[in-house]
Design a protein around this motif. Structure first.
Motif, PDB file in Angstrom:
ATOM      1  N   ASP A 172       0.872  -1.175   0.000  1.00 46.63           N
ATOM      2  CA  ASP A 172       0.000   0.000   0.000  1.00 46.63           C
ATOM      3  C   ASP A 172       0.910   1.226   0.000  1.00 46.63           C
ATOM      4  O   ASP A 172       1.632   1.473   0.964  1.00 46.63           O
ATOM      5  N   LEU A 173       0.887   1.986  -1.080  1.00 44.80           N
ATOM      6  CA  LEU A 173       1.787   3.124  -1.224  1.00 44.80           C
ATOM      7  C   LEU A 173       1.109   4.453  -0.925  1.00 44.80           C
ATOM      8  O   LEU A 173       1.675   5.514  -1.188  1.00 44.80           O
ATOM      9  N   ASP A 174      -0.081   4.410  -0.341  1.00 40.89           N
ATOM     10  CA  ASP A 174      -0.797   5.641  -0.011  1.00 40.89           C
ATOM     11  C   ASP A 174      -0.270   6.220   1.299  1.00 40.89           C
ATOM     12  O   ASP A 174      -0.225   5.535   2.318  1.00 40.89           O
ATOM     13  N   GLY A 175       0.100   7.473   1.269  1.00 43.72           N
ATOM     14  CA  GLY A 175       0.513   8.165   2.478  1.00 43.72           C
ATOM     15  C   GLY A 175       1.908   7.788   2.934  1.00 43.72           C
ATOM     16  O   GLY A 175       2.503   6.814   2.484  1.00 43.72           O
ATOM     17  N   GLU A 201       2.867   6.641   5.805  1.00 43.66           N
ATOM     18  CA  GLU A 201       2.930   5.379   6.549  1.00 43.66           C
ATOM     19  C   GLU A 201       3.079   4.188   5.600  1.00 43.66           C
ATOM     20  O   GLU A 201       3.900   3.288   5.822  1.00 43.66           O
ATOM     21  N   GLY A 202       2.305   4.190   4.522  1.00 40.93           N
ATOM     22  CA  GLY A 202       2.391   3.103   3.554  1.00 40.93           C
ATOM     23  C   GLY A 202       3.741   3.080   2.858  1.00 40.93           C
ATOM     24  O   GLY A 202       4.309   2.008   2.631  1.00 40.93           O
ATOM     25  N   ARG A 203       4.276   4.260   2.534  1.00 45.91           N
ATOM     26  CA  ARG A 203       5.564   4.322   1.861  1.00 45.91           C
ATOM     27  C   ARG A 203       6.698   3.892   2.791  1.00 45.91           C
ATOM     28  O   ARG A 203       7.628   3.204   2.365  1.00 45.91           O
ATOM     29  N   ASP A 204       6.590   4.301   4.054  1.00 44.75           N
ATOM     30  CA  ASP A 204       7.611   3.868   5.021  1.00 44.75           C
ATOM     31  C   ASP A 204       7.593   2.344   5.164  1.00 44.75           C
ATOM     32  O   ASP A 204       8.648   1.704   5.257  1.00 44.75           O
ATOM     33  N   ALA A 205       6.402   1.772   5.189  1.00 42.83           N
ATOM     34  CA  ALA A 205       6.282   0.310   5.296  1.00 42.83           C
ATOM     35  C   ALA A 205       6.867  -0.362   4.056  1.00 42.83           C
ATOM     36  O   ALA A 205       7.492  -1.428   4.146  1.00 42.83           O
ATOM     37  N   TYR A 206       6.680   0.274   2.907  1.00 43.73           N
ATOM     38  CA  TYR A 206       7.230  -0.275   1.667  1.00 43.73           C
ATOM     39  C   TYR A 206       8.758  -0.290   1.709  1.00 43.73           C
ATOM     40  O   TYR A 206       9.395  -1.292   1.371  1.00 43.73           O
ATOM     41  N   TYR A 207       9.359   0.809   2.144  1.00 43.91           N
ATOM     42  CA  TYR A 207      10.820   0.849   2.230  1.00 43.91           C
ATOM     43  C   TYR A 207      11.346  -0.119   3.288  1.00 43.91           C
ATOM     44  O   TYR A 207      12.425  -0.690   3.134  1.00 43.91           O
ATOM     45  N   ALA A 208      10.571  -0.322   4.352  1.00 45.82           N
ATOM     46  CA  ALA A 208      10.959  -1.319   5.357  1.00 45.82           C
ATOM     47  C   ALA A 208      10.922  -2.720   4.756  1.00 45.82           C
ATOM     48  O   ALA A 208      11.768  -3.576   5.077  1.00 45.82           O
ATOM     49  N   LEU A 209       9.959  -2.975   3.864  1.00 38.63           N
ATOM     50  CA  LEU A 209       9.873  -4.270   3.186  1.00 38.63           C
ATOM     51  C   LEU A 209      11.078  -4.471   2.263  1.00 38.63           C
ATOM     52  O   LEU A 209      11.639  -5.573   2.193  1.00 38.63           O
ATOM     53  N   ILE A 210      11.489  -3.419   1.571  1.00 36.48           N
ATOM     54  CA  ILE A 210      12.685  -3.503   0.740  1.00 36.48           C
ATOM     55  C   ILE A 210      13.901  -3.846   1.599  1.00 36.48           C
ATOM     56  O   ILE A 210      14.737  -4.677   1.214  1.00 36.48           O
ATOM     57  N   ALA A 211      13.995  -3.216   2.775  1.00 37.51           N
ATOM     58  CA  ALA A 211      15.117  -3.501   3.675  1.00 37.51           C
ATOM     59  C   ALA A 211      15.115  -4.966   4.109  1.00 37.51           C
ATOM     60  O   ALA A 211      16.175  -5.590   4.237  1.00 37.51           O
ATOM     61  N   ARG A 212      13.919  -5.528   4.323  1.00 39.46           N
ATOM     62  CA  ARG A 212      13.836  -6.939   4.697  1.00 39.46           C
ATOM     63  C   ARG A 212      14.259  -7.844   3.541  1.00 39.46           C
ATOM     64  O   ARG A 212      14.896  -8.877   3.750  1.00 39.46           O
ATOM     65  N   LEU A 213      13.913  -7.452   2.313  1.00 39.92           N
ATOM     66  CA  LEU A 213      14.360  -8.217   1.150  1.00 39.92           C
ATOM     67  C   LEU A 213      15.878  -8.155   1.038  1.00 39.92           C
ATOM     68  O   LEU A 213      16.535  -9.179   0.804  1.00 39.92           O
ATOM     69  N   ASP A 214      16.446  -6.965   1.219  1.00 45.02           N
ATOM     70  CA  ASP A 214      17.904  -6.821   1.192  1.00 45.02           C
ATOM     71  C   ASP A 214      18.559  -7.715   2.244  1.00 45.02           C
ATOM     72  O   ASP A 214      19.574  -8.373   1.972  1.00 45.02           O
ATOM     73  N   ALA A 215      17.977  -7.727   3.441  1.00 49.13           N
ATOM     74  CA  ALA A 215      18.543  -8.527   4.532  1.00 49.13           C
ATOM     75  C   ALA A 215      18.478 -10.018   4.206  1.00 49.13           C
ATOM     76  O   ALA A 215      19.416 -10.777   4.508  1.00 49.13           O
TER      77      ALA A 215
END
Length: 228
Positions: free
Chosen positions: A120-123, A125-139
């Motif tokens: 969910d890229l709205d707002g 909060e959604g964008r922060d969660a998206y970047y956190a998901l990318i960080a988890r993929l990187d990890a």
């Protein structure tokens, strides 16, 4: 095994470093901002000794520049810097993706792919969660390829990348494309297809760089049009 003793100055230095790092990455401290020892130490509630250590770390990271013995400023970030960053990022991340597909836990990447398919890229909060998901993929990629040298080489690149990603936050179409690209990367990793994972990573990095450079050009155009 050695025992590490952390002094109050070391803890204060870490606090100052992490705060300044976040402010540089978020843009609260823009390129060229002066990091004056006295004012920063007072603002962060630390003495000058730990503040100096924090500034030395930022200079070592390439996020700050020591212009003189008493003047430290936030490092600039122009189009040439970004191109150079992506040159090394492409070499490292494509290699990491290739190895992770060969060595990783397919179930973990399948689960991450499922999350990317429902971002969910709205707002903010959604964008922060998206970047956190990318960080988890990187990890997960780092844990999968198992090459400590590769992980160490990627760490400073990703530190700088946080600054660069700000340029895409206000472009909904680029964020949506990025989410789709990350989904393809995660699916390729889940399938264990090393070349597909590397190719999907290549496509994402190419599109990301193109989008960021376009944003810089648009900003330069707006700035020039606003000049009397």
């Amino acid at each position: 095994m050695g025992v590490y003793v952390y002094t109050s100055d070391m803890r204060a230095s870490e606090k100052a470093y992490l705060t300044l790092l976040e402010e540089i990455q978020s843009g609260a401290l823009p390129s060229g901002a002066v990091l004056a020892e006295a004012s920063q130490a007072e603002r962060l509630g630390v003495s000058r000794t730990p503040l100096r250590e924090a500034l030395r770390r930022l200079v070592a990271d390439g996020l700050a520049v020591q212009q003189s013995p008493r003047v430290t400023v936030v490092a600039g970030l122009d189009a040439d810097d970004i191109r150079s960053l992506f040159e090394i990022r492409r070499a490292l991340e494509e290699t990491a993706a290739r190895l992770a597909a060969q060595r990783g836990d397919r179930g973990a990447f399948t689960a991450l792919a499922a999350e990317f398919s429902h971002v969910d890229l709205d707002g903010d909060e959604g964008r922060d969660a998206y970047y956190a998901l990318i960080a988890r993929l990187d990890a997960e990629v780092d844990a999968s390829h198992g090459n400590d040298y590769l992980t160490s080489a990627l760490r400073p690149v990703r530190t700088h990348l946080v600054r660069v990603r700000r340029m895409a936050r206000d472009k909904p179409e680029r964020l949506a494309a990025s989410a789709s690209e990350h989904l393809q990367i995660a699916r390729a990793l889940a399938s264990g297809d090393a070349e597909l994972a590397a190719h999907a990573t290549h496509v994402h990095l190419h599109n990301a760089l193109t989008g960021i450079l376009d944003s810089l050009q648009q900003q330069r155009t707006l700035d020039s049009e606003g000049t009397p």
